[in-house]
Write a protein that holds these residues in place. Structure first.
Motif, PDB file in Angstrom:
ATOM      1  N   LYS A  46     -51.713 -38.613 -29.182  1.00  0.00           N
ATOM      2  CA  LYS A  46     -52.394 -37.143 -29.578  1.00  0.00           C
ATOM      3  C   LYS A  46     -53.498 -37.868 -30.768  1.00  0.00           C
ATOM      4  O   LYS A  46     -54.425 -36.479 -31.025  1.00  0.00           O
ATOM      5  CB  LYS A  46     -50.991 -37.236 -30.792  1.00  0.00           C
ATOM      6  CG  LYS A  46     -49.980 -35.881 -29.977  1.00  0.00           C
ATOM      7  CD  LYS A  46     -48.417 -35.736 -30.643  1.00  0.00           C
ATOM      8  CE  LYS A  46     -47.199 -35.481 -29.585  1.00  0.00           C
ATOM      9  NZ  LYS A  46     -46.948 -34.234 -30.628  1.00  0.00           N
ATOM     10  N   SER A  47     -53.591 -38.807 -30.993  1.00  0.00           N
ATOM     11  CA  SER A  47     -55.073 -39.700 -32.078  1.00  0.00           C
ATOM     12  C   SER A  47     -55.167 -40.349 -30.940  1.00  0.00           C
ATOM     13  O   SER A  47     -54.526 -41.483 -30.634  1.00  0.00           O
ATOM     14  CB  SER A  47     -53.988 -39.387 -33.269  1.00  0.00           C
ATOM     15  OG  SER A  47     -53.460 -40.688 -33.599  1.00  0.00           O
ATOM     16  N   PRO A  48     -56.071 -41.526 -31.510  1.00  0.00           N
ATOM     17  CA  PRO A  48     -56.898 -42.587 -31.762  1.00  0.00           C
ATOM     18  C   PRO A  48     -56.103 -43.854 -32.400  1.00  0.00           C
ATOM     19  O   PRO A  48     -56.438 -44.765 -31.858  1.00  0.00           O
ATOM     20  CB  PRO A  48     -58.187 -42.405 -31.613  1.00  0.00           C
ATOM     21  CG  PRO A  48     -58.684 -41.522 -32.982  1.00  0.00           C
ATOM     22  CD  PRO A  48     -57.292 -40.228 -32.482  1.00  0.00           C
ATOM     23  N   GLU A  49     -55.487 -43.724 -32.946  1.00  0.00           N
ATOM     24  CA  GLU A  49     -54.783 -44.072 -34.121  1.00  0.00           C
ATOM     25  C   GLU A  49     -54.384 -45.367 -33.217  1.00  0.00           C
ATOM     26  O   GLU A  49     -53.688 -46.480 -34.065  1.00  0.00           O
ATOM     27  CB  GLU A  49     -54.142 -43.631 -35.269  1.00  0.00           C
ATOM     28  CG  GLU A  49     -55.107 -42.668 -35.794  1.00  0.00           C
ATOM     29  CD  GLU A  49     -54.338 -42.524 -37.334  1.00  0.00           C
ATOM     30  OE1 GLU A  49     -53.393 -42.589 -37.351  1.00  0.00           O
ATOM     31  OE2 GLU A  49     -54.848 -41.763 -37.805  1.00  0.00           O
ATOM     32  N   MET A  50     -53.382 -45.235 -32.449  1.00  0.00           N
ATOM     33  CA  MET A  50     -52.373 -45.821 -31.871  1.00  0.00           C
ATOM     34  C   MET A  50     -52.939 -47.384 -31.206  1.00  0.00           C
ATOM     35  O   MET A  50     -52.376 -48.030 -31.390  1.00  0.00           O
ATOM     36  CB  MET A  50     -51.365 -45.356 -31.367  1.00  0.00           C
ATOM     37  CG  MET A  50     -52.223 -44.456 -29.579  1.00  0.00           C
ATOM     38  SD  MET A  50     -50.842 -43.473 -28.486  1.00  0.00           S
ATOM     39  CE  MET A  50     -49.838 -44.649 -28.564  1.00  0.00           C
ATOM     40  N   GLY A  51     -53.956 -47.461 -30.994  1.00  0.00           N
ATOM     41  CA  GLY A  51     -55.636 -48.071 -30.512  1.00  0.00           C
ATOM     42  C   GLY A  51     -55.604 -49.701 -31.146  1.00  0.00           C
ATOM     43  O   GLY A  51     -54.976 -50.444 -30.774  1.00  0.00           O
ATOM     44  N   VAL A  52     -54.614 -49.186 -32.809  1.00  0.00           N
ATOM     45  CA  VAL A  52     -54.862 -50.384 -33.476  1.00  0.00           C
ATOM     46  C   VAL A  52     -53.824 -51.560 -32.864  1.00  0.00           C
ATOM     47  O   VAL A  52     -53.390 -52.682 -33.042  1.00  0.00           O
ATOM     48  CB  VAL A  52     -54.436 -50.326 -34.996  1.00  0.00           C
ATOM     49  CG1 VAL A  52     -54.639 -51.103 -35.750  1.00  0.00           C
ATOM     50  CG2 VAL A  52     -56.158 -49.069 -35.196  1.00  0.00           C
ATOM     51  N   LYS A  53     -52.355 -50.610 -32.301  1.00  0.00           N
ATOM     52  CA  LYS A  53     -51.442 -51.684 -32.261  1.00  0.00           C
ATOM     53  C   LYS A  53     -51.863 -52.172 -30.174  1.00  0.00           C
ATOM     54  O   LYS A  53     -50.331 -53.322 -29.620  1.00  0.00           O
ATOM     55  CB  LYS A  53     -50.399 -50.863 -32.478  1.00  0.00           C
ATOM     56  CG  LYS A  53     -49.951 -50.136 -33.503  1.00  0.00           C
ATOM     57  CD  LYS A  53     -48.510 -49.343 -33.809  1.00  0.00           C
ATOM     58  CE  LYS A  53     -48.741 -49.163 -35.363  1.00  0.00           C
ATOM     59  NZ  LYS A  53     -47.054 -48.588 -35.399  1.00  0.00           N
ATOM     60  N   MET A  54     -52.635 -51.804 -29.184  1.00  0.00           N
ATOM     61  CA  MET A  54     -52.869 -51.929 -28.126  1.00  0.00           C
ATOM     62  C   MET A  54     -53.831 -52.478 -27.660  1.00  0.00           C
ATOM     63  O   MET A  54     -54.618 -52.505 -27.064  1.00  0.00           O
ATOM     64  CB  MET A  54     -52.720 -50.501 -27.520  1.00  0.00           C
ATOM     65  CG  MET A  54     -51.357 -49.800 -27.573  1.00  0.00           C
ATOM     66  SD  MET A  54     -51.656 -48.374 -26.678  1.00  0.00           S
ATOM     67  CE  MET A  54     -50.781 -48.363 -25.508  1.00  0.00           C
ATOM     68  N   ILE A  55     -54.226 -53.929 -28.278  1.00  0.00           N
ATOM     69  CA  ILE A  55     -55.075 -54.264 -28.946  1.00  0.00           C
ATOM     70  C   ILE A  55     -55.288 -55.574 -27.593  1.00  0.00           C
ATOM     71  O   ILE A  55     -55.652 -56.429 -26.753  1.00  0.00           O
ATOM     72  CB  ILE A  55     -55.622 -55.622 -29.745  1.00  0.00           C
ATOM     73  CG1 ILE A  55     -54.971 -55.950 -30.069  1.00  0.00           C
ATOM     74  CG2 ILE A  55     -55.786 -54.234 -30.352  1.00  0.00           C
ATOM     75  CD1 ILE A  55     -55.082 -57.092 -31.186  1.00  0.00           C
ATOM     76  N   ASN A  56     -53.728 -55.685 -26.812  1.00  0.00           N
ATOM     77  CA  ASN A  56     -53.321 -56.149 -25.643  1.00  0.00           C
ATOM     78  C   ASN A  56     -52.444 -56.332 -25.146  1.00  0.00           C
ATOM     79  O   ASN A  56     -51.690 -55.735 -25.749  1.00  0.00           O
ATOM     80  CB  ASN A  56     -52.849 -58.232 -26.869  1.00  0.00           C
ATOM     81  CG  ASN A  56     -54.174 -58.919 -26.782  1.00  0.00           C
ATOM     82  OD1 ASN A  56     -53.144 -59.635 -28.277  1.00  0.00           O
ATOM     83  ND2 ASN A  56     -55.225 -58.593 -27.149  1.00  0.00           N
ATOM     84  N   ALA A  57     -52.209 -56.614 -23.856  1.00  0.00           N
ATOM     85  CA  ALA A  57     -51.440 -55.633 -22.826  1.00  0.00           C
ATOM     86  C   ALA A  57     -51.054 -56.486 -22.466  1.00  0.00           C
ATOM     87  O   ALA A  57     -51.407 -57.846 -21.250  1.00  0.00           O
ATOM     88  CB  ALA A  57     -52.122 -54.938 -22.087  1.00  0.00           C
ATOM     89  N   ARG A  58     -49.854 -57.094 -21.692  1.00  0.00           N
ATOM     90  CA  ARG A  58     -48.972 -58.692 -21.182  1.00  0.00           C
ATOM     91  C   ARG A  58     -49.195 -58.493 -19.933  1.00  0.00           C
ATOM     92  O   ARG A  58     -48.722 -57.465 -19.367  1.00  0.00           O
ATOM     93  CB  ARG A  58     -47.514 -58.675 -21.728  1.00  0.00           C
ATOM     94  CG  ARG A  58     -47.166 -58.132 -23.496  1.00  0.00           C
ATOM     95  CD  ARG A  58     -45.442 -58.618 -23.695  1.00  0.00           C
ATOM     96  NE  ARG A  58     -44.949 -60.215 -23.209  1.00  0.00           N
ATOM     97  CZ  ARG A  58     -44.150 -61.366 -23.244  1.00  0.00           C
ATOM     98  NH1 ARG A  58     -44.750 -61.215 -25.003  1.00  0.00           N
ATOM     99  NH2 ARG A  58     -44.126 -61.844 -23.254  1.00  0.00           N
ATOM    100  N   ALA A  59     -49.405 -59.355 -19.165  1.00  0.00           N
ATOM    101  CA  ALA A  59     -49.455 -59.803 -18.450  1.00  0.00           C
ATOM    102  C   ALA A  59     -47.704 -59.108 -16.991  1.00  0.00           C
ATOM    103  O   ALA A  59     -48.311 -58.792 -15.874  1.00  0.00           O
ATOM    104  CB  ALA A  59     -50.363 -60.747 -17.572  1.00  0.00           C
ATOM    105  N   GLU A  60     -47.113 -59.844 -17.623  1.00  0.00           N
ATOM    106  CA  GLU A  60     -45.740 -59.762 -16.957  1.00  0.00           C
ATOM    107  C   GLU A  60     -45.736 -58.034 -16.751  1.00  0.00           C
ATOM    108  O   GLU A  60     -44.684 -58.010 -15.519  1.00  0.00           O
ATOM    109  CB  GLU A  60     -44.736 -60.549 -17.743  1.00  0.00           C
ATOM    110  CG  GLU A  60     -45.364 -62.074 -17.848  1.00  0.00           C
ATOM    111  CD  GLU A  60     -45.841 -61.718 -18.985  1.00  0.00           C
ATOM    112  OE1 GLU A  60     -45.805 -63.626 -19.292  1.00  0.00           O
ATOM    113  OE2 GLU A  60     -46.334 -61.780 -19.656  1.00  0.00           O
ATOM    114  N   THR A  61     -45.634 -57.511 -17.802  1.00  0.00           N
ATOM    115  CA  THR A  61     -45.403 -56.095 -17.832  1.00  0.00           C
ATOM    116  C   THR A  61     -46.969 -54.842 -17.386  1.00  0.00           C
ATOM    117  O   THR A  61     -46.367 -53.469 -17.547  1.00  0.00           O
ATOM    118  CB  THR A  61     -44.395 -55.755 -18.923  1.00  0.00           C
ATOM    119  OG1 THR A  61     -44.853 -56.088 -20.084  1.00  0.00           O
ATOM    120  CG2 THR A  61     -42.879 -56.460 -18.966  1.00  0.00           C
ATOM    121  N   VAL A  62     -47.214 -55.308 -17.079  1.00  0.00           N
ATOM    122  CA  VAL A  62     -48.412 -54.227 -17.463  1.00  0.00           C
ATOM    123  C   VAL A  62     -48.578 -53.595 -16.508  1.00  0.00           C
ATOM    124  O   VAL A  62     -49.278 -52.274 -17.337  1.00  0.00           O
ATOM    125  CB  VAL A  62     -49.874 -55.463 -17.470  1.00  0.00           C
ATOM    126  CG1 VAL A  62     -50.038 -55.583 -15.794  1.00  0.00           C
ATOM    127  CG2 VAL A  62     -51.300 -53.529 -18.400  1.00  0.00           C
TER     128      VAL A  62
END
Length: 272
Positions: free
Chosen positions: A74-90
């Motif tokens: 709904k907003s771009p603010e959640m991008g701050v928490k999504m700088i990394n993605a785990r290879a095991e579950t991406v």
């Protein structure tokens, strides 16, 4: 994890390294030795050109915002928490599943920073509270001085509060894929008392892809999750070295080549 890195190479240099066919001069970024979340970064991707009827994927150098914003957000603010993605579950997570299938990229870097916290000091009789030292930043960089190609994903997000023709109506954001840190010995010397492996610096590390995997990783036609996951293999042991750097890198407002200056050992800890 990867929360800060250095990226000083210009577009001409990156175009040659990654065999880029198209990049926009208007999107040229300044060298950045203290890349932090929400900053604009370079990304290499294979995708048909915007506004073209040709559906052939073209190797491009694009500018994106670090911190992936899912298309359904709904907003771009959640991008701050999504700088990394785990290879095991991406391949399973709702935020990353779709870009993992068709929107993969490489994020070029000189290297990345991690901070090591010294063990707590044993308290004395006059001071019963344990004390810890100042965290020491380390710079992790390819041992051969080459580029670090971090595996990444990118996504498009539409700001519905703006008209479609507005220059900020569409956001292009990205994330760095991480994996378990290596326990094998690092190349070179980390200084007296320095960490012997990446795992001693931090339990996670960016997943760096070797050149022989770049084309397959970037291929948008490769969409089988299990087949793609087979590409997520870290480089051979000894491919990177780590060394202590000035603590001034801890302040994101500081920027310059002096931030990657190699110190002979950790800075003298200041207890607090």
């Amino acid at each position: 994890m990867c929360g800060r890195y250095a990226a000083s190479r210009g577009p001409e240099d990156l175009a040659g390294i990654f065999e880029v066919e198209k990049w926009d001069v208007a999107e040229t970024l300044e060298a950045d030795w203290n890349v932090a979340p929400t900053k604009d970064v370079y990304a290499v991707l294979d995708r048909p050109l915007r506004g073209s009827d040709d559906t052939r994927p073209v190797r491009q150098l694009r500018v994106m915002r670090w911190g992936l914003v899912p298309g359904w957000a709904k907003s771009p603010e959640m991008g701050v928490k999504m700088i990394n993605a785990r290879a095991e579950t991406v391949h399973e997570k709702s935020s990353y599943r779709r870009p993992f299938a068709s929107r993969r990229c490489l994020l070029p870097a000189d290297g990345y920073y991690e901070w090591v916290t010294p063990p707590q000091q044993v308290p004395g009789a006059e001071d019963p509270k344990p004390k810890r030292g100042r965290r020491q930043p380390y710079f992790v960089t390819p041992a051969d001085g080459g580029v670090m190609a971090m595996a990444g994903l990118y996504e498009f997000w539409r700001d519905r509060t703006l008209p479609g023709e507005h220059p900020r109506a569409w956001w292009v954001t990205c994330t760095v894929i991480t994996t378990e840190a290596e326990t094998t010995p690092l190349a070179g010397d980390t200084g007296e008392g320095g960490p012997a492996s990446l795992a001693e610096i931090h339990p996670r590390m960016p997943l760096v892809l070797t050149p022989d995997r770049w084309d397959a990783w970037l291929d948008p036609g490769r969409d089988d999750p299990e087949e793609i996951r087979e590409l997520l293999v870290p480089p051979p042991p000894g491919s990177v070295r780590a060394y202590p750097v000035p603590s001034t890198v801890s302040d994101v407002r500081n920027n310059g080549p002096e931030l990657v200056t190699e110190l002979s050992g950790p800075e003298e800890a200041t207890l607090f």
